[in-house]
Write a protein that holds these residues in place. Structure first.
Motif, PDB file in Angstrom:
ATOM      1  N   GLN A  35    -159.763  31.749 -34.112  1.00  0.00           N
ATOM      2  CA  GLN A  35    -161.021  31.427 -33.709  1.00  0.00           C
ATOM      3  C   GLN A  35    -161.248  29.793 -33.472  1.00  0.00           C
ATOM      4  O   GLN A  35    -161.798  29.275 -32.505  1.00  0.00           O
ATOM      5  N   GLN A  62    -169.563  28.641 -41.961  1.00  0.00           N
ATOM      6  CA  GLN A  62    -168.965  29.862 -41.564  1.00  0.00           C
ATOM      7  C   GLN A  62    -169.960  31.150 -42.256  1.00  0.00           C
ATOM      8  O   GLN A  62    -170.307  30.700 -43.393  1.00  0.00           O
ATOM      9  N   ASP A  66    -174.330  37.728 -39.223  1.00  0.00           N
ATOM     10  CA  ASP A  66    -175.295  36.624 -38.679  1.00  0.00           C
ATOM     11  C   ASP A  66    -176.776  36.883 -39.088  1.00  0.00           C
ATOM     12  O   ASP A  66    -176.967  37.799 -39.904  1.00  0.00           O
ATOM     13  N   TRP A  73    -167.114  37.738 -38.071  1.00  0.00           N
ATOM     14  CA  TRP A  73    -166.910  36.239 -38.524  1.00  0.00           C
ATOM     15  C   TRP A  73    -167.456  35.047 -37.659  1.00  0.00           C
ATOM     16  O   TRP A  73    -167.353  35.201 -36.546  1.00  0.00           O
ATOM     17  N   ARG A  74    -168.571  34.424 -38.246  1.00  0.00           N
ATOM     18  CA  ARG A  74    -169.413  33.817 -37.217  1.00  0.00           C
ATOM     19  C   ARG A  74    -169.110  32.322 -37.844  1.00  0.00           C
ATOM     20  O   ARG A  74    -169.126  31.852 -38.902  1.00  0.00           O
ATOM     21  N   THR A  75    -168.839  31.261 -36.839  1.00  0.00           N
ATOM     22  CA  THR A  75    -168.488  30.017 -37.269  1.00  0.00           C
ATOM     23  C   THR A  75    -169.415  29.176 -36.116  1.00  0.00           C
ATOM     24  O   THR A  75    -169.355  29.274 -34.774  1.00  0.00           O
ATOM     25  N   GLU A  94    -171.324  28.049 -30.885  1.00  0.00           N
ATOM     26  CA  GLU A  94    -171.061  29.162 -32.204  1.00  0.00           C
ATOM     27  C   GLU A  94    -170.367  30.229 -31.720  1.00  0.00           C
ATOM     28  O   GLU A  94    -170.509  30.747 -30.499  1.00  0.00           O
ATOM     29  N   LYS A  96    -168.613  33.894 -32.406  1.00  0.00           N
ATOM     30  CA  LYS A  96    -168.962  35.265 -33.354  1.00  0.00           C
ATOM     31  C   LYS A  96    -167.629  36.092 -32.827  1.00  0.00           C
ATOM     32  O   LYS A  96    -167.272  36.358 -31.839  1.00  0.00           O
ATOM     33  N   ARG A  97    -166.968  36.270 -33.996  1.00  0.00           N
ATOM     34  CA  ARG A  97    -165.517  36.993 -33.830  1.00  0.00           C
ATOM     35  C   ARG A  97    -164.628  35.947 -32.867  1.00  0.00           C
ATOM     36  O   ARG A  97    -164.442  34.810 -33.441  1.00  0.00           O
ATOM     37  N   SER A 101    -170.546  32.542 -28.377  1.00  0.00           N
ATOM     38  CA  SER A 101    -171.800  33.190 -28.284  1.00  0.00           C
ATOM     39  C   SER A 101    -172.952  32.398 -27.909  1.00  0.00           C
ATOM     40  O   SER A 101    -174.025  32.730 -27.381  1.00  0.00           O
TER      41      SER A 101
END
Length: 116
Positions: A35, A62, A66, A73-75, A94, A96-97, A101
């Protein structure tokens, strides 16, 4: 679980749980690393397309869920950029996976000679 007169269930459970815990931590490390690589690529491409100079890049917060409660997995990745080499602005991406996003690039001075 009894085998003969010995109880081995706890020991077997401990071995299995340690095995699965180590496997899941390896997967999370791989997911995080992949990611981060993709986020850096997306940010570099966005800055290049807009004629901006990328100054720095860092991984931020992280989460596993959401704000809608969806798993993934959101970072947040924070980056600094410059339009003319003298000023600096901060934006974020941002992920997401393994997908971008949301991009946020604040209003900034346009590079000289650029028109949108």
């Amino acid at each position: 679980m009894l085998v003969g007169n010995k109880r081995i269930g706890i020991k077997v459970w401990t071995v299995y749980s340690e095995y699965y815990l180590s496997r899941s931590s390896v997967f999370l490390f791989w997911q995080q690393r992949r990611q981060t690589e993709l986020a850096q690529y997306f940010i570099e491409q966005r800055c290049k397309n807009m004629g901006l100079q990328l100054l720095s890049f860092a991984r931020g917060k992280q989460k596993i869920k959401d704000h809608r409660g969806e798993w993934g997995w959101r970072t947040i990745f924070v980056f600094e950029f410059s339009a003319d080499g003298h000023d600096a602005y901060q934006g974020y991406l941002e992920m997401k996976r393994l997908r971008a996003s949301h991009f946020y690039i604040p209003p900034h001075r346009l590079p000289e000679g650029e028109e949108y």
